[in-house]
Design an enzyme around this catalytic site. Structure first.
Site, PDB file in Angstrom:
ATOM      1  N   GLU A  60      11.686   2.516  14.415  1.00 53.53           N
ATOM      2  CA  GLU A  60      10.764   3.522  13.861  1.00 53.53           C
ATOM      3  C   GLU A  60       9.438   3.391  14.609  1.00 53.53           C
ATOM      4  O   GLU A  60       9.295   2.549  15.497  1.00 53.53           O
ATOM      5  CB  GLU A  60      10.557   3.318  12.360  1.00 53.53           C
ATOM      6  CG  GLU A  60       9.908   1.987  12.010  1.00 53.53           C
ATOM      7  CD  GLU A  60       9.708   1.761  10.517  1.00 53.53           C
ATOM      8  OE1 GLU A  60       9.492   2.739   9.780  1.00 53.53           O
ATOM      9  OE2 GLU A  60       9.764   0.589  10.106  1.00 53.53           O
ATOM     10  N   LEU A 107      11.019   1.257   7.284  1.00 54.92           N
ATOM     11  CA  LEU A 107      10.466   1.766   6.026  1.00 54.92           C
ATOM     12  C   LEU A 107      11.241   3.028   5.631  1.00 54.92           C
ATOM     13  O   LEU A 107      11.568   3.857   6.486  1.00 54.92           O
ATOM     14  CB  LEU A 107       8.985   2.109   6.216  1.00 54.92           C
ATOM     15  CG  LEU A 107       8.284   2.487   4.914  1.00 54.92           C
ATOM     16  CD1 LEU A 107       8.055   1.249   4.055  1.00 54.92           C
ATOM     17  CD2 LEU A 107       6.960   3.175   5.182  1.00 54.92           C
ATOM     18  N   TYR A 112       0.831  -1.203   0.000  1.00 56.27           N
ATOM     19  CA  TYR A 112       0.000   0.000   0.000  1.00 56.27           C
ATOM     20  C   TYR A 112       0.861   1.246   0.000  1.00 56.27           C
ATOM     21  O   TYR A 112       2.064   1.185   0.237  1.00 56.27           O
ATOM     22  CB  TYR A 112      -0.970  -0.017   1.188  1.00 56.27           C
ATOM     23  CG  TYR A 112      -0.346   0.306   2.532  1.00 56.27           C
ATOM     24  CD1 TYR A 112       0.451  -0.614   3.198  1.00 56.27           C
ATOM     25  CD2 TYR A 112      -0.556   1.543   3.143  1.00 56.27           C
ATOM     26  CE1 TYR A 112       1.017  -0.317   4.426  1.00 56.27           C
ATOM     27  CE2 TYR A 112       0.013   1.845   4.373  1.00 56.27           C
ATOM     28  CZ  TYR A 112       0.788   0.905   5.009  1.00 56.27           C
ATOM     29  OH  TYR A 112       1.361   1.198   6.222  1.00 56.27           O
ATOM     30  N   LYS A 157       6.429  -1.951   1.883  1.00 55.94           N
ATOM     31  CA  LYS A 157       5.245  -1.382   2.571  1.00 55.94           C
ATOM     32  C   LYS A 157       4.058  -2.329   2.392  1.00 55.94           C
ATOM     33  O   LYS A 157       3.151  -2.071   1.606  1.00 55.94           O
ATOM     34  CB  LYS A 157       4.963   0.022   2.036  1.00 55.94           C
ATOM     35  CG  LYS A 157       4.049   0.837   2.942  1.00 55.94           C
ATOM     36  CD  LYS A 157       4.142   2.306   2.607  1.00 55.94           C
ATOM     37  CE  LYS A 157       3.146   3.159   3.365  1.00 55.94           C
ATOM     38  NZ  LYS A 157       3.272   3.094   4.815  1.00 55.94           N
ATOM     39  N   ARG A 212      -7.427 -20.296  -2.430  1.00 56.21           N
ATOM     40  CA  ARG A 212      -6.400 -20.178  -1.389  1.00 56.21           C
ATOM     41  C   ARG A 212      -5.312 -21.244  -1.536  1.00 56.21           C
ATOM     42  O   ARG A 212      -5.586 -22.445  -1.458  1.00 56.21           O
ATOM     43  CB  ARG A 212      -7.043 -20.284  -0.001  1.00 56.21           C
ATOM     44  CG  ARG A 212      -6.058 -19.991   1.115  1.00 56.21           C
ATOM     45  CD  ARG A 212      -6.722 -19.995   2.483  1.00 56.21           C
ATOM     46  NE  ARG A 212      -5.765 -19.610   3.515  1.00 56.21           N
ATOM     47  CZ  ARG A 212      -4.877 -20.450   4.060  1.00 56.21           C
ATOM     48  NH1 ARG A 212      -4.861 -21.721   3.705  1.00 56.21           N
ATOM     49  NH2 ARG A 212      -4.018 -20.020   4.972  1.00 56.21           N
TER      50      ARG A 212
HETATM   51  N1  PDD Z   1       2.609   4.963   7.350  1.00 61.40           N
HETATM   52  N2  PDD Z   1       7.210   3.777   9.055  1.00 61.40           N
HETATM   53  C1  PDD Z   1       6.090   3.042   8.976  1.00 61.40           C
HETATM   54  C2  PDD Z   1       6.071   1.701   9.621  1.00 61.40           C
HETATM   55  C3  PDD Z   1       4.977   3.536   8.293  1.00 61.40           C
HETATM   56  O1  PDD Z   1       3.854   2.797   8.196  1.00 61.40           O
HETATM   57  C4  PDD Z   1       5.032   4.843   7.724  1.00 61.40           C
HETATM   58  C5  PDD Z   1       3.865   5.426   6.965  1.00 61.40           C
HETATM   59  C6  PDD Z   1       6.217   5.572   7.842  1.00 61.40           C
HETATM   60  C7  PDD Z   1       6.380   6.934   7.237  1.00 61.40           C
HETATM   61  O2  PDD Z   1       6.468   6.858   5.837  1.00 61.40           O
HETATM   62  P1  PDD Z   1       5.994   8.053   4.890  1.00 61.40           P
HETATM   63  O3  PDD Z   1       6.725   9.252   5.346  1.00 61.40           O
HETATM   64  O4  PDD Z   1       6.414   7.617   3.560  1.00 61.40           O
HETATM   65  O5  PDD Z   1       4.502   8.192   5.050  1.00 61.40           O
HETATM   66  C8  PDD Z   1       7.297   5.000   8.506  1.00 61.40           C
HETATM   67  C9  PDD Z   1       1.426   5.358   6.634  1.00 61.40           C
HETATM   68  C10 PDD Z   1       1.185   6.819   6.651  1.00 61.40           C
HETATM   69  C11 PDD Z   1       0.255   4.546   7.157  1.00 61.40           C
HETATM   70  O6  PDD Z   1       0.481   3.377   7.440  1.00 61.40           O
HETATM   71  O7  PDD Z   1      -0.847   5.063   7.267  1.00 61.40           O
END
Ligand code: PDD
Length: 287
Positions: A182, A207, A33, A149, A100
């Site tokens: 993070e 990420l 995503y 992601k 599945r």
């Molecule tokens: N999340 N680390 C993780 C685990 C994340 O899920 C996200 C973003 C980030 C920040 O990444 P970016 O700056 O590219 O949004 C770091 C999104 C916003 C979410 O899961 O809704």
């Protein structure tokens, strides 16, 4: 007017939107995503999010469901139909629908695509940023490919629920060496006791945040440096400031970690300034 979702080639009323129970995203979290923030109806940091989407898909061998150009048109149409100016766009791409079976379908199926758009109350976000938020720490329990992601977010869900129950907004994962990796949905930063900006390097299992990347450019323009050296929760307690970055939170000051204040227990001047500069930059470059 109700919300409108894009589901596999069609715009539908979101309350009626459906995906198959054999969507591999639903059964195996075999999906990736992206989330874009929207300023004035335009996609912020679009290049970075598209590049990461293509990379995430490539790493798990799901083809791009359509060209980047076509996808931009669909995302923009989704934004237009929802009449959202300030908000978030969510895109999910799964490997598709198949009976599945763990390995990829023998006969390839088309990837399944879902897009939703939601509004954000900027005044409320600014009020939250002006107050700052708390984070809690939690042991790192995720898999070894957090650079992809994927929608496999159960550890993040549990961590963020723990945060909510503690009255905090984010949870910071802490690895076995005691360093913060993070947040559950954001990257973690401090301004350390010597005034240096610090955030985890992207060779670590995190990420590669797009907001993090853009903020680094903003920081460089300001003539400041970032020390991509890991920090511990104790370093955060001793720090002058802390903040998180992400498409959902932008740059959000952190005022406590595990209930203990960071700095003076209020949003720091650098974090506050970087939030403003990031938003200016995101607005100026949104498409
Ligand atoms: N999340 N680390 C993780 C685990 C994340 O899920 C996200 C973003 C980030 C920040 O990444 P970016 O700056 O590219 O949004 C770091 C999104 C916003 C979410 O899961 O809704």
């Amino acid at each position: 007017m109700g919300r409108v979702a894009y589901v596999n080639g069609r715009f539908v009323a979101q309350r009626d939107a459906q995906v198959s129970i054999e969507d591999r995203g639903y059964q195996f979290a075999d999906a990736v995503y992206e989330v874009w923030s929207l300023f004035g109806g335009k996609l912020a940091d679009s290049e970075g999010h598209f590049a990461r989407l293509e990379r995430s898909l490539g790493e798990i061998a799901i083809p791009m469901p359509m060209s980047r150009r076509a996808l931009i048109l669909v995302l923009k149409e989704a934004v237009r139909r929802n009449r959202v100016r300030e908000g978030l766009v969510y895109l999910q791409v799964s490997r598709g629908v198949a009976p599945r079976d763990h390995p990829f379908p023998k006969t390839p199926v088309p990837p399944a695509v879902v897009i939703t758009v939601s509004a954000v109350d900027r005044a409320a976000s600014e009020a939250r940023a002006a107050k700052g938020v708390g984070v809690v720490t939690t042991p790192e329990t995720r898999w070894g490919r957090c650079d992809i992601k994927t929608v496999g977010l159960l550890p993040n869900v549990l961590a963020k629920q723990k945060a909510r129950e503690a009255g905090a907004v984010e949870a910071w994962f802490v690895d076995e060496l005691g360093f913060v990796t993070e947040g559950g949905s954001s990257n973690a930063w401090i301004v350390d006791r010597d005034g240096r900006l610090r955030t985890r390097d992207t060779n670590a299992n995190i990420l590669r945040g797009v907001t993090r990347r853009t903020l680094m450019e903003v920081i460089a323009t300001e003539g400041l440096e970032v020390d991509e050296r890991p920090f511990t929760p104790a370093d955060a307690h001793a720090a002058r400031e802390a903040f998180i970055t992400g498409a959902g939170t932008l740059v959000l000051p952190v005022v406590s970690v595990d209930g203990k204040p960071v700095g003076e227990g209020k949003p720091g001047p650098l974090a506050t300034k970087l939030r403003r500069l990031y938003i200016e930059q995101a607005k100026a470059t949104a498409i």
